[in-house]
Design a protein around this motif. Structure first.
Motif, PDB file in Angstrom:
ATOM      1  N   TRP A  22       0.851  -1.194   0.000  1.00 35.53           N
ATOM      2  CA  TRP A  22       0.000   0.000   0.000  1.00 35.53           C
ATOM      3  C   TRP A  22       0.885   1.243   0.000  1.00 35.53           C
ATOM      4  O   TRP A  22       0.854   2.071   0.896  1.00 35.53           O
ATOM      5  CB  TRP A  22      -0.949  -0.036   1.194  1.00 35.53           C
ATOM      6  N   TYR A  32      -9.062 -12.414   4.610  1.00 32.65           N
ATOM      7  CA  TYR A  32     -10.356 -11.910   4.150  1.00 32.65           C
ATOM      8  C   TYR A  32     -10.978 -11.003   5.222  1.00 32.65           C
ATOM      9  O   TYR A  32     -11.143 -11.402   6.376  1.00 32.65           O
ATOM     10  CB  TYR A  32     -11.281 -13.087   3.827  1.00 32.65           C
ATOM     11  N   ASP A  59      -9.987  -1.682  -0.518  1.00 28.79           N
ATOM     12  CA  ASP A  59     -11.141  -2.504  -0.888  1.00 28.79           C
ATOM     13  C   ASP A  59     -10.767  -3.914  -1.336  1.00 28.79           C
ATOM     14  O   ASP A  59     -11.624  -4.803  -1.325  1.00 28.79           O
ATOM     15  CB  ASP A  59     -11.953  -1.816  -1.982  1.00 28.79           C
ATOM     16  N   SER A  60      -9.531  -4.134  -1.710  1.00 27.57           N
ATOM     17  CA  SER A  60      -9.147  -5.484  -2.144  1.00 27.57           C
ATOM     18  C   SER A  60      -9.299  -6.509  -1.024  1.00 27.57           C
ATOM     19  O   SER A  60      -9.522  -7.697  -1.298  1.00 27.57           O
ATOM     20  CB  SER A  60      -7.714  -5.490  -2.670  1.00 27.57           C
ATOM     21  N   LYS A 106     -10.976 -14.553  -1.799  1.00 24.99           N
ATOM     22  CA  LYS A 106     -10.223 -15.086  -2.935  1.00 24.99           C
ATOM     23  C   LYS A 106     -10.428 -16.590  -3.140  1.00 24.99           C
ATOM     24  O   LYS A 106     -10.244 -17.091  -4.234  1.00 24.99           O
ATOM     25  CB  LYS A 106      -8.716 -14.789  -2.743  1.00 24.99           C
TER      26      LYS A 106
END
Length: 580
Positions: free
Chosen positions: A403, A563, A499-500, A505
């Motif tokens: 980031w 997650y 937001d990822s 996944k």
């Protein structure tokens, strides 16, 4: 009195500089605002004439033209560090964030010329002026504000990306915002003015004022501003013939039912300034008043601000230093604020009577304000905000280097960052995002998250060489905490930077995982007990086979731990890290 003052201001301007008039002054109608090219040419001519002025260039805007800064210094000191060493205050004035609201552009041109020509620059205040912030919008010239009373032509609210730049001070989608923040953090003003024009209800005042929200500003700054600076600004404007009222943020359709104080969150220029312990003002002239009056009132407002900052320069400097020192050790920070509904005061308000008549379009009743029916009466003002969400600062935040935009913005805002010298596994507090709301349509290019709910957990996580360490012992702590805590009203999380992590996944194939789930229950009595308790507690869950399988998947070793885990860790104990 307003007419007399307008005449005196404009006559003085003519006398001071017969050779250099603004486009506004050159037209007898006083209903013309400078183009971008005219404004910069005007300042270049001033710069060539006067040693007490410098015209500087900073970074680019989205349209490719660099942001300019005018610096006016009586003692010809033009280095920000030298100015601070000389114990002078820095006042930053911003114009044209919305170029359809151009009063500040023209008023600042006249003010700079008059102070230079008349040798009236303050001794203890260096004045910095951004002549045009939204250059992009100013070049997009037309008449886009349907109800505005002049000028004849002006710029557009959106920039080259069609962004409202007064919503971009945290997310920084525009190059304009990045260059503004560069200027702001190099010069570190104690006081900031951002000139605007308002719409909304009609009333008798030419100008309203958004002043610092007293409950959000640092207490030492708020105490000074509330007791001295703000009352003196109101008095000075009234004495000059431009009586002000707080910004008319009506609780109902008309102001009669009362107004609320404006909550300046960090997306706005003055809210951003507050993160840096800078006292910020947003004067709002009313677009239904003649343009000449709006320019004159903006001119007078800036004159009054300069007088007060000069008068109180020592106290303002001391207060800023106290606030900067205090915030380094501050433990708890407010992230969201709620209006205190049961706490209000009364204020005398000069309005026009709101009436209704049948619409010439729909035939239905429509609102109008009758200027033939002025009134003065007391109305309620709700201006007390209380913290609704808070966070304790950690020893440090650990930001994974993936980031990097976060690190870049922190650095741009004067935050000191360290970097890990070695891969490190450490105990940190992590947040799991339990819930949030997002709008159906984008707001300024983002789906802004609100009502964020988090679950703090202690995790032993691995961080890597080059990951960022942000110690929360800096004068920029408000910027650090309010952007890095996901529940902040204008946090980086709210603006979708992370937001990822909100997308899962991996998942499972139900027909295969059924056997694994059954094996888990038979081999783990504790898990089975927890599972049965969940079914007993929730009858709907006990009937839903998919929900039960998903619950077991979440409690299995296959479920991804990243997650919904906010990736910024909070170091809550002062352990020694290998950093550079």
């Amino acid at each position: 009195m307003k007419t007399a003052l307008l005449t005196s201001i404009f006559t003085a301007s003519y006398l001071f500089s017969m050779a250099q008039l603004t486009p506004f002054e050159q037209h007898k109608s006083n209903n013309v605002t400078a183009t971008y090219q005219e404004a910069i040419a005007f300042y270049r001519e001033l710069d060539a004439k006067h040693e007490q002025m410098q015209l500087l260039e900073y970074g680019p805007t989205d349209i490719g033209k660099n942001l300019n800064l005018i610096v006016l210094s009586k003692d010809k000191i033009f280095s920000p560090d030298d100015i601070r060493r000389a114990n002078k205050r820095i006042l930053l004035i911003n114009n044209g964030i919305h170029p359809g609201e151009p009063e500040g552009i023209d008023a600042s041109m006249m003010l700079a010329r008059d102070m230079l020509s008349n040798n009236t620059l303050p001794k203890d205040v260096v004045i910095c002026i951004i002549p045009v912030y939204n250059i992009d919008g100013m070049l997009n010239r037309g008449t886009s504000r349907a109800n505005q009373l002049g000028p004849d032509s002006y710029g557009f609210r959106g920039n080259y990306q069609n962004l409202d730049l007064n919503r971009d001070f945290i997310k920084t989608d525009s190059k304009n915002s990045r260059s503004f923040q560069e200027i702001f953090n190099i010069w570190q003003p104690e006081v900031f003015v951002d000139n605007h024009t308002s719409n909304g209800a009609d009333y008798q005042y030419i100008m309203t004022l958004i002043h610092p929200q007293k409950d959000k500003l640092d207490p030492v700054l708020s105490e000074y501003a509330s007791r001295y600076m703000i009352p003196d600004l109101y008095k000075g404007m009234k004495d000059a013939g431009f009586e002000m009222i707080p910004y008319v943020n009506s609780v109902e359709e008309t102001p009669d039912a009362g107004i609320t104080g404006f909550l300046e969150v960090a997306r706005y220029s003055t809210g951003y300034a507050a993160l840096h312990n800078t006292i910020g003002f947003m004067p709002e002239t009313h677009m239904l008043k003649p343009f000449a009056q709006r320019v004159a009132s903006t001119y007078q407002f800036m004159v009054n601000v300069i007088k007060i900052v000069q008068r109180d320069s020592k106290q303002i400097g001391e207060n800023k230093k106290i606030a900067d020192d205090k915030v380094k050790n501050q433990k708890k920070f407010s992230l969201q604020w709620s209006l205190k509904q049961d706490d209000f005061s009364m204020i005398s308000f000069k309005g026009f009577e709101a009436k209704y008549k049948n619409s010439g379009v729909s035939g239905q009743p429509r609102l109008y304000y009758d200027r033939n029916s002025p009134y003065q009466k007391d109305i309620k003002v709700w201006d007390k905000y209380i913290p609704s969400v808070t966070a304790d600062k950690p020893v440090a935040y650990i930001i994974p280097q993936a980031w990097s935009k976060i690190a870049d913005l922190l650095t741009l805002n004067g935050v000191q960052l360290k970097r890990l010298n070695a891969d490190s596994e450490m105990e940190v507090q992590s947040y799991y995002i339990e819930d949030y709301k997002s709008p159906a349509r984008p707001f300024e290019g983002h789906y802004l998250h609100t009502q964020v709910k988090i679950k703090p957990v202690q995790n032993k996580l691995k961080f890597y060489v080059g990951d960022y360490v942000v110690y929360a012992n800096q004068k920029q702590n408000r910027y650090i905490v309010e952007t890095l805590e996901p529940q902040g009203a204008d946090s980086f999380f709210a603006w979708n930077f992370f937001d990822s992590v909100l997308g899962q996944k991996e998942h499972f194939s139900a027909y295969v995982f059924e056997d694994d789930a059954a094996e888990m229950l038979s081999s783990d009595p504790a898990l089975k007990s927890k599972f049965e308790a969940e079914k007993t507690k929730d009858p709907e869950f006990s009937k839903n086979a998919d929900a039960q399988l998903n619950w077991l998947y979440k409690n299995s070793p296959y479920y991804e731990k990243t997650y919904l885990r906010y990736p910024v860790g909070k170091l809550t104990s002062d352990i020694k890290l290998e950093v550079r």
